[in-house]
Design a protein around this motif. Sequence first.
Motif, mmCIF file in Angstrom:
data_model
loop_
_atom_site.group_PDB
_atom_site.id
_atom_site.type_symbol
_atom_site.label_atom_id
_atom_site.label_comp_id
_atom_site.label_asym_id
_atom_site.label_seq_id
_atom_site.Cartn_x
_atom_site.Cartn_y
_atom_site.Cartn_z
ATOM 1 N N ALA A 41 0.717 -1.136 -0.027
ATOM 2 C CA ALA A 41 0.218 -0.066 0.017
ATOM 3 C C ALA A 41 0.785 1.167 -0.277
ATOM 4 C CB ALA A 41 -0.872 0.055 1.153
ATOM 5 N N GLU A 42 2.166 1.013 0.591
ATOM 6 C CA GLU A 42 3.206 2.228 0.491
ATOM 7 C C GLU A 42 3.444 2.700 -0.854
ATOM 8 O OE1 GLU A 42 5.774 0.918 3.791
ATOM 9 O OE2 GLU A 42 3.837 0.960 4.987
ATOM 10 N N PRO A 47 -1.617 9.219 -1.919
ATOM 11 C CA PRO A 47 -2.465 8.355 -1.345
ATOM 12 C C PRO A 47 -3.739 8.960 -0.411
ATOM 13 C CG PRO A 47 -0.423 8.366 -0.227
ATOM 14 C CD PRO A 47 -0.458 9.147 -1.533
ATOM 15 N N THR A 48 -4.869 8.499 -0.138
ATOM 16 C CA THR A 48 -5.845 9.114 0.689
ATOM 17 C C THR A 48 -6.045 7.860 1.596
ATOM 18 O OG1 THR A 48 -7.053 10.386 -0.707
ATOM 19 C CG2 THR A 48 -8.294 9.984 1.022
ATOM 20 N N ARG A 49 -5.918 8.114 3.089
ATOM 21 C CA ARG A 49 -5.987 6.872 4.001
ATOM 22 C C ARG A 49 -7.277 7.219 4.731
ATOM 23 N NH1 ARG A 49 -0.592 8.340 4.077
ATOM 24 N NH2 ARG A 49 0.688 6.881 3.074
ATOM 25 N N VAL A 50 -7.936 6.002 4.924
ATOM 26 C CA VAL A 50 -9.319 6.019 5.666
ATOM 27 C C VAL A 50 -9.202 5.207 6.740
ATOM 28 C CG1 VAL A 50 -11.745 6.082 5.467
ATOM 29 C CG2 VAL A 50 -10.606 7.043 3.697
ATOM 30 N N PRO A 51 -9.142 5.161 7.935
ATOM 31 C CA PRO A 51 -8.819 4.166 8.972
ATOM 32 C C PRO A 51 -10.293 3.467 9.005
ATOM 33 C CG PRO A 51 -8.048 6.198 9.820
ATOM 34 C CD PRO A 51 -8.774 6.494 8.437
ATOM 35 N N TYR A 52 -10.172 2.139 9.055
ATOM 36 C CA TYR A 52 -11.484 1.246 9.288
ATOM 37 C C TYR A 52 -12.333 1.891 10.358
ATOM 38 C CZ TYR A 52 -9.076 -2.207 6.473
ATOM 39 O OH TYR A 52 -8.224 -2.937 5.484
ATOM 40 N N GLN A 69 -6.494 0.114 7.514
ATOM 41 C CA GLN A 69 -6.958 1.379 6.833
ATOM 42 C C GLN A 69 -7.066 1.006 5.228
ATOM 43 O OE1 GLN A 69 -4.049 4.291 7.627
ATOM 44 N NE2 GLN A 69 -2.566 3.150 6.376
ATOM 45 N N LEU A 70 -7.832 1.969 4.633
ATOM 46 C CA LEU A 70 -8.157 2.043 3.305
ATOM 47 C C LEU A 70 -7.034 3.043 2.863
ATOM 48 C CD1 LEU A 70 -12.041 2.243 2.623
ATOM 49 C CD2 LEU A 70 -10.426 0.028 2.396
ATOM 50 N N VAL A 71 -6.457 2.440 1.730
ATOM 51 C CA VAL A 71 -5.590 3.428 0.998
ATOM 52 C C VAL A 71 -6.211 3.614 -0.301
ATOM 53 C CG1 VAL A 71 -3.077 4.031 0.390
ATOM 54 C CG2 VAL A 71 -3.711 2.802 2.423
ATOM 55 N N GLN A 84 -5.565 -2.018 3.565
ATOM 56 C CA GLN A 84 -3.960 -2.349 4.020
ATOM 57 C C GLN A 84 -4.635 -3.041 5.302
ATOM 58 O OE1 GLN A 84 -1.673 1.095 5.219
ATOM 59 N NE2 GLN A 84 0.206 -0.207 4.686
#
Length: 297
Positions: A41-42, A47-52, A69-71, A84
């Motif tokens: 994922a890195e 990237p936009t990260r959205v924690p579950y 998290q979603l990436v 991720q």
Amino acid sequence: MNEQTWIPEEHYNEAADYVRSRLPQAPAIGLVLGSGLGTLAEEIANPTRVPYQEIPHWPRSTVEGHVGQLVAGELEGQPVLAMQGRIHFYEGYSMAQVTLPMRVMRLLGVHTVVLTNAAGGINRNFQAGDIMVIEDHIFPPGMAGFTPLRGPNIASFGPRFSIHGRTYTPELRQLAHRVAEAHGITLREGVYVSLSGPAFETPAEVRALRVWGGDAVGMSTAPEALVAYHAGMRVLGFSTITNLSIDRTDSVEEVSHEEVLRIGREVVPKLATIIRGVLRQMPPYDPSQVENAPEQA
Ligand code: HPA
């Protein structure tokens, strides 16, 4: 934890509405990154990260090696949405909860999912560190009733009695082989057996699964593949063979989660090369490639 055997349609919509509100663009390809594989994922650009835990109804990942998290962003020019860290049945979630992300991805516009996992090798020709593209799966919990498709069918996702003869899209498997060959990477192909875990298999179970035709065994992927394919998405699956499953009670070897994570990390660059090559040459979605194609609008 509140285990939900089936999930009402509005929960999928609420989760999708929230994620959509956070993303700058609609994703087309979903990635699920298994044990030790989250570092892929890195490599996602912009990237936009959205924690579950921010997403309504989304289960949380409780396992070491799974970030949670979603990436979203771009990989090889494709708009991707990566998980991720995945959710497993053994964590205490229902099969419907484990596979909620697949339906949410569908609602967001994803037409193809790439599923990855760490697995034990059952095929005697496999070695630790091998990569296997999944040809098909055997899903004993699903065969015994723990299928994510149990419960009221939501027809907007797919049919009550769906067809699963070509779950792992043949064209995408062939593409994966071409990419691997072009990079000099050995790519195996075989049948993935999806058990519930969290205990590793007994030696007698390993021998039995080999007789059944299994090549690799793990604790994920088949539920997600089933739900994604039910919803008309194309599926491509990869197992990293982190260890050989022990098939004798007099063996002194042991499998450990740490070893699974370590070998998983070691093969990441090779798997990343294959996935990047597949994304670069990804053929457009064609409903004739899936058996449960969505109704044409
Ligand atoms: N069994 C089940 N799951 C696994 C294994 C295994 O040997 N290795 C990595 N995940």
